[in-house]
Design a protein around this motif. Structure first.
Motif, PDB file in Angstrom:
ATOM      1  N   ARG A  12      43.659  31.860  45.823  1.00 56.79           N
ATOM      2  CA  ARG A  12      43.083  32.822  44.881  1.00 56.79           C
ATOM      3  C   ARG A  12      43.095  34.244  45.442  1.00 56.79           C
ATOM      4  O   ARG A  12      43.569  35.179  44.794  1.00 56.79           O
ATOM      5  CB  ARG A  12      41.656  32.378  44.549  1.00 56.79           C
ATOM      6  CG  ARG A  12      40.895  33.272  43.594  1.00 56.79           C
ATOM      7  CD  ARG A  12      41.454  33.236  42.183  1.00 56.79           C
ATOM      8  NE  ARG A  12      41.609  31.903  41.669  1.00 56.79           N
ATOM      9  CZ  ARG A  12      40.609  31.095  41.285  1.00 56.79           C
ATOM     10  NH1 ARG A  12      39.369  31.530  41.349  1.00 56.79           N
ATOM     11  NH2 ARG A  12      40.863  29.882  40.820  1.00 56.79           N
ATOM     12  N   PHE A  13      42.569  34.430  46.651  1.00 55.54           N
ATOM     13  CA  PHE A  13      42.547  35.803  47.173  1.00 55.54           C
ATOM     14  C   PHE A  13      43.941  36.250  47.632  1.00 55.54           C
ATOM     15  O   PHE A  13      44.237  37.449  47.658  1.00 55.54           O
ATOM     16  CB  PHE A  13      41.491  35.991  48.278  1.00 55.54           C
ATOM     17  CG  PHE A  13      41.631  35.128  49.487  1.00 55.54           C
ATOM     18  CD1 PHE A  13      42.544  35.435  50.477  1.00 55.54           C
ATOM     19  CD2 PHE A  13      40.836  34.014  49.659  1.00 55.54           C
ATOM     20  CE1 PHE A  13      42.663  34.657  51.609  1.00 55.54           C
ATOM     21  CE2 PHE A  13      40.944  33.222  50.782  1.00 55.54           C
ATOM     22  CZ  PHE A  13      41.873  33.536  51.766  1.00 55.54           C
ATOM     23  N   GLU A  38      46.663  35.553  45.923  1.00 52.91           N
ATOM     24  CA  GLU A  38      47.275  36.032  44.679  1.00 52.91           C
ATOM     25  C   GLU A  38      46.737  37.407  44.306  1.00 52.91           C
ATOM     26  O   GLU A  38      47.498  38.281  43.840  1.00 52.91           O
ATOM     27  CB  GLU A  38      46.975  35.065  43.544  1.00 52.91           C
ATOM     28  CG  GLU A  38      47.703  33.736  43.652  1.00 52.91           C
ATOM     29  CD  GLU A  38      47.127  32.717  42.683  1.00 52.91           C
ATOM     30  OE1 GLU A  38      46.575  33.113  41.646  1.00 52.91           O
ATOM     31  OE2 GLU A  38      47.222  31.514  42.975  1.00 52.91           O
ATOM     32  N   ALA A  39      45.424  37.617  44.488  1.00 52.32           N
ATOM     33  CA  ALA A  39      44.849  38.938  44.193  1.00 52.32           C
ATOM     34  C   ALA A  39      45.479  39.997  45.091  1.00 52.32           C
ATOM     35  O   ALA A  39      45.783  41.109  44.649  1.00 52.32           O
ATOM     36  CB  ALA A  39      43.333  38.897  44.381  1.00 52.32           C
ATOM     37  N   LEU A  93      48.808  40.985  43.657  1.00 48.67           N
ATOM     38  CA  LEU A  93      48.737  41.879  42.486  1.00 48.67           C
ATOM     39  C   LEU A  93      48.543  43.323  42.906  1.00 48.67           C
ATOM     40  O   LEU A  93      49.274  44.225  42.475  1.00 48.67           O
ATOM     41  CB  LEU A  93      47.568  41.466  41.597  1.00 48.67           C
ATOM     42  CG  LEU A  93      47.661  40.145  40.858  1.00 48.67           C
ATOM     43  CD1 LEU A  93      46.453  39.997  39.954  1.00 48.67           C
ATOM     44  CD2 LEU A  93      48.922  40.129  40.038  1.00 48.67           C
ATOM     45  N   PHE A  94      47.560  43.555  43.774  1.00 46.91           N
ATOM     46  CA  PHE A  94      47.211  44.941  44.099  1.00 46.91           C
ATOM     47  C   PHE A  94      48.273  45.569  45.009  1.00 46.91           C
ATOM     48  O   PHE A  94      48.507  46.775  44.940  1.00 46.91           O
ATOM     49  CB  PHE A  94      45.817  44.990  44.731  1.00 46.91           C
ATOM     50  CG  PHE A  94      44.779  44.295  43.883  1.00 46.91           C
ATOM     51  CD1 PHE A  94      44.760  44.504  42.509  1.00 46.91           C
ATOM     52  CD2 PHE A  94      43.859  43.415  44.426  1.00 46.91           C
ATOM     53  CE1 PHE A  94      43.834  43.865  41.698  1.00 46.91           C
ATOM     54  CE2 PHE A  94      42.934  42.769  43.630  1.00 46.91           C
ATOM     55  CZ  PHE A  94      42.913  42.988  42.269  1.00 46.91           C
ATOM     56  N   VAL A 123      50.527  38.492  37.453  1.00 43.17           N
ATOM     57  CA  VAL A 123      49.268  38.622  36.702  1.00 43.17           C
ATOM     58  C   VAL A 123      49.011  37.361  35.881  1.00 43.17           C
ATOM     59  O   VAL A 123      47.894  36.821  35.858  1.00 43.17           O
ATOM     60  CB  VAL A 123      49.318  39.865  35.775  1.00 43.17           C
ATOM     61  CG1 VAL A 123      48.151  39.852  34.802  1.00 43.17           C
ATOM     62  CG2 VAL A 123      49.296  41.143  36.599  1.00 43.17           C
ATOM     63  N   TRP A 130      48.036  34.431  38.207  1.00 43.64           N
ATOM     64  CA  TRP A 130      46.682  34.592  38.745  1.00 43.64           C
ATOM     65  C   TRP A 130      45.637  34.343  37.656  1.00 43.64           C
ATOM     66  O   TRP A 130      44.644  33.655  37.882  1.00 43.64           O
ATOM     67  CB  TRP A 130      46.557  36.004  39.312  1.00 43.64           C
ATOM     68  CG  TRP A 130      45.198  36.359  39.790  1.00 43.64           C
ATOM     69  CD1 TRP A 130      44.627  36.009  40.985  1.00 43.64           C
ATOM     70  CD2 TRP A 130      44.220  37.136  39.100  1.00 43.64           C
ATOM     71  NE1 TRP A 130      43.359  36.533  41.080  1.00 43.64           N
ATOM     72  CE2 TRP A 130      43.085  37.225  39.935  1.00 43.64           C
ATOM     73  CE3 TRP A 130      44.199  37.769  37.863  1.00 43.64           C
ATOM     74  CZ2 TRP A 130      41.942  37.924  39.564  1.00 43.64           C
ATOM     75  CZ3 TRP A 130      43.052  38.461  37.495  1.00 43.64           C
ATOM     76  CH2 TRP A 130      41.949  38.533  38.347  1.00 43.64           C
ATOM     77  N   TYR A 131      45.853  34.884  36.474  1.00 40.64           N
ATOM     78  CA  TYR A 131      44.841  34.759  35.418  1.00 40.64           C
ATOM     79  C   TYR A 131      44.746  33.323  34.902  1.00 40.64           C
ATOM     80  O   TYR A 131      43.649  32.814  34.664  1.00 40.64           O
ATOM     81  CB  TYR A 131      45.169  35.719  34.277  1.00 40.64           C
ATOM     82  CG  TYR A 131      44.111  35.712  33.207  1.00 40.64           C
ATOM     83  CD1 TYR A 131      42.822  36.125  33.495  1.00 40.64           C
ATOM     84  CD2 TYR A 131      44.383  35.267  31.925  1.00 40.64           C
ATOM     85  CE1 TYR A 131      41.822  36.107  32.538  1.00 40.64           C
ATOM     86  CE2 TYR A 131      43.412  35.246  30.947  1.00 40.64           C
ATOM     87  CZ  TYR A 131      42.128  35.663  31.263  1.00 40.64           C
ATOM     88  OH  TYR A 131      41.147  35.634  30.298  1.00 40.64           O
ATOM     89  N   PHE A 189      40.572  45.319  44.998  1.00 39.60           N
ATOM     90  CA  PHE A 189      40.353  44.085  45.756  1.00 39.60           C
ATOM     91  C   PHE A 189      38.865  43.854  46.021  1.00 39.60           C
ATOM     92  O   PHE A 189      38.372  42.728  45.922  1.00 39.60           O
ATOM     93  CB  PHE A 189      41.114  44.123  47.086  1.00 39.60           C
ATOM     94  CG  PHE A 189      41.157  42.789  47.772  1.00 39.60           C
ATOM     95  CD1 PHE A 189      42.092  41.843  47.411  1.00 39.60           C
ATOM     96  CD2 PHE A 189      40.237  42.467  48.753  1.00 39.60           C
ATOM     97  CE1 PHE A 189      42.114  40.595  48.017  1.00 39.60           C
ATOM     98  CE2 PHE A 189      40.248  41.222  49.360  1.00 39.60           C
ATOM     99  CZ  PHE A 189      41.203  40.288  48.993  1.00 39.60           C
ATOM    100  N   PHE A 245      37.323  42.621  42.930  1.00 42.93           N
ATOM    101  CA  PHE A 245      37.648  41.195  42.790  1.00 42.93           C
ATOM    102  C   PHE A 245      36.702  40.337  43.637  1.00 42.93           C
ATOM    103  O   PHE A 245      36.156  39.327  43.169  1.00 42.93           O
ATOM    104  CB  PHE A 245      39.107  40.976  43.208  1.00 42.93           C
ATOM    105  CG  PHE A 245      39.441  39.575  43.615  1.00 42.93           C
ATOM    106  CD1 PHE A 245      39.578  38.576  42.666  1.00 42.93           C
ATOM    107  CD2 PHE A 245      39.620  39.239  44.956  1.00 42.93           C
ATOM    108  CE1 PHE A 245      39.878  37.269  43.035  1.00 42.93           C
ATOM    109  CE2 PHE A 245      39.911  37.954  45.341  1.00 42.93           C
ATOM    110  CZ  PHE A 245      40.039  36.957  44.379  1.00 42.93           C
ATOM    111  N   VAL A 251      36.392  33.922  44.551  1.00 43.35           N
ATOM    112  CA  VAL A 251      37.493  34.227  45.471  1.00 43.35           C
ATOM    113  C   VAL A 251      38.257  32.976  45.903  1.00 43.35           C
ATOM    114  O   VAL A 251      39.321  33.071  46.523  1.00 43.35           O
ATOM    115  CB  VAL A 251      36.998  34.981  46.720  1.00 43.35           C
ATOM    116  CG1 VAL A 251      36.448  36.336  46.348  1.00 43.35           C
ATOM    117  CG2 VAL A 251      35.963  34.168  47.472  1.00 43.35           C
TER     118      VAL A 251
END
Length: 450
Positions: free
Chosen positions: A107-108, A110-111, A114-115, A169, A172-173, A421, A424, A430
């Motif tokens: 999860r983190f 993937e975040a 994205l950023f 995106v 992740w979503y 981040f 998030f 997370v």
């Protein structure tokens, strides 16, 4: 090992969900979070000022010139895009391979992807000179029937980065929807119920929901995996297409992809160590996860080292005057600090990872991650500048020095990464709770049949 009773297993599942969903609902260290968020906002403000100066005065504010017309902006673009690759590799590839250890990291990671991709995508736009015309690279219907120049690397960047961002995106979503619903069900404040309720899309956890979710999640993962390879291969093709000494090498595509994964795993290791301690997640991000991250760092680092060796071997074996000159410039020229900085920072501390104690020691793994992140930045800078500053013609030789506004934009871009981040970390789960529970259930089943 004795199997847990059914009630104990249910309690364990509930404890996992409670531990993960309590983080956005009742954050454990709000003061520390606000301090970090305030510092990140200062960096974001620095980015806004640097971009404003760039828009007002133009790209002439940077140190780019002939022959080095690609400088800090493009090396930072490749660096940010590279660190974003590990998230998709950990999440999508290991999902398709049914590697359950990914569930505490994906999860983190993937975040982070994205950023980092957003930061990377901003650089080519800012580098355009007229960034407000960036949409000209898209094949949109217009009255003059003008199409983008599909032979231009800028157009390649546009499609590669945009496609990668959209798929990341979506992936992740889709993955976070069940956890948003679990957070919604445990929320006590009205705004939290509304916020998580809206973004959980009416999830109720029915068999039909789970069937559709699994289908879409795996399908998106299957699309995302080849994009990891294609995006950085496109960048390496962009280099190899230019007749520049030091860039014409067939090893560039795997060299770039593995280097990207190497730097990405370094950042994931740093984030895992920080979140594990700050959010008290030692039961979920265990020494086994740190051990596996350390092994991935070591493996991709050795593969990247092979790319360094192959690059030197190609230059010596071909024996071309310009290739040998570029090799010599890299090792002994004005920018030799970037070459030796990459070698030392990327590979000297990495040798500690041959031992398990180093892989499972959070501080050691964190410091090695910092060293690799810095070393890979050196490598990107070295690849660009040492090939450009001495071309075939002596009359076109010239040095490059980044200006203050290039450095300030880079520092500000760290804020562009950190602000979303931190939001998030503060407001979303997370770690994927249902995937952790699923892994625990399958582990129990395997033990029962063993």
């Amino acid at each position: 090992m004795t199997e847990r009773p059914a009630d104990a297993r249910q309690d364990h599942y509930a404890a996992v969900t409670d531990e993960i969903t309590r983080l956005p609902l009742a954050y454990p260290d709000p003061r520390g979070w606000w301090i970090c968020f305030g510092l990140s906002l200062c960096l974001l403000l620095l980015f806004a000022v640097s971009a404003g100066v760039l828009f007002w005065y133009g790209v002439g504010m940077w140190g780019n010139n002939i022959p080095v017309n690609w400088g800090l902006a493009i090396s930072n673009y490749i660096w940010f895009l590279g660190i974003g690759h590990a998230g998709t590799l950990i999440s999508a590839l290991l999902l398709l391979l049914n590697a359950h250890w990914r569930n505490s990291l994906n999860r983190f990671a993937e975040a982070m992807t994205l950023f980092a991709v957003i930061c990377a995508g901003l650089y080519p736009i800012l580098h355009l000179g007229r960034p407000w015309r960036f949409y000209w690279m898209a094949p949109y219907p217009n009255t003059m029937d003008i199409w983008p120049q599909f032979k231009s690397p800028l157009t390649w960047d546009f499609f590669a980065v945009l496609t990668y961002l959209i798929v990341s995106v979506l992936f992740w979503y889709i993955g976070i929807v069940p956890d948003l619903a679990a957070t919604r069900d445990r929320a006590r404040k009205r705004w939290q119920q509304v916020f998580y309720g809206l973004f959980s899309l009416g999830w109720r956890g029915s068999a039909r929901h789970w069937a559709r979710w699994r289908q879409s999640y795996r399908l998106t993962a299957a699309i995302a995996v080849p994009l990891v390879v294609s995006v950085h291969s496109e960048i390496s093709l962009l280099f190899a297409a230019g007749p520049i000494p030091g860039w014409n090498s067939t090893v560039f595509p795997p060299y770039f992809v593995l280097g990207a994964a190497f730097s990405g795993f370094a950042i994931v290791s740093m984030i895992a160590v920080i979140l594990r301690d700050v959010l008290h997640l030692r039961d979920l991000v265990t020494p086994r996860h740190l051990d596996l991250l350390g092994k991935l760092l070591l493996a991709t680092g050795l593969m990247t080292a092979y790319g360094y060796f192959a690059e030197v071997f190609d230059g010596l074996y071909a024996g071309g005057k310009q290739e040998l000159g570029t090799l010599s410039d890299r090792m002994t020229g004005v920018y030799a600090w970037s070459y030796w900085g990459a070698i030392i920072a990327n590979f000297v501390p990495l040798q500690l990872l041959w031992w398990r104690w180093a892989r499972t020691a959070p501080l050691v793994l964190f410091l090695i991650g910092v060293s690799v992140a810095i070393g890979m930045w050196f490598e990107r800078y070295m690849l660009l500048v040492t090939s450009l500053y001495r071309d075939y013609l002596v009359s076109s030789w010239g040095e490059y020095h980044a200006s203050f506004w290039e450095w300030s934009l880079f520092a500000g871009m760290i804020g562009v990464f950190l602000v979303p981040f931190l939001l998030f970390v503060r407001f979303l789960p997370v770690i994927s709770s249902f995937e952790v529970k699923e892994a625990f259930f399958e582990e129990q089943q395997e033990r029962r049949h063993a």
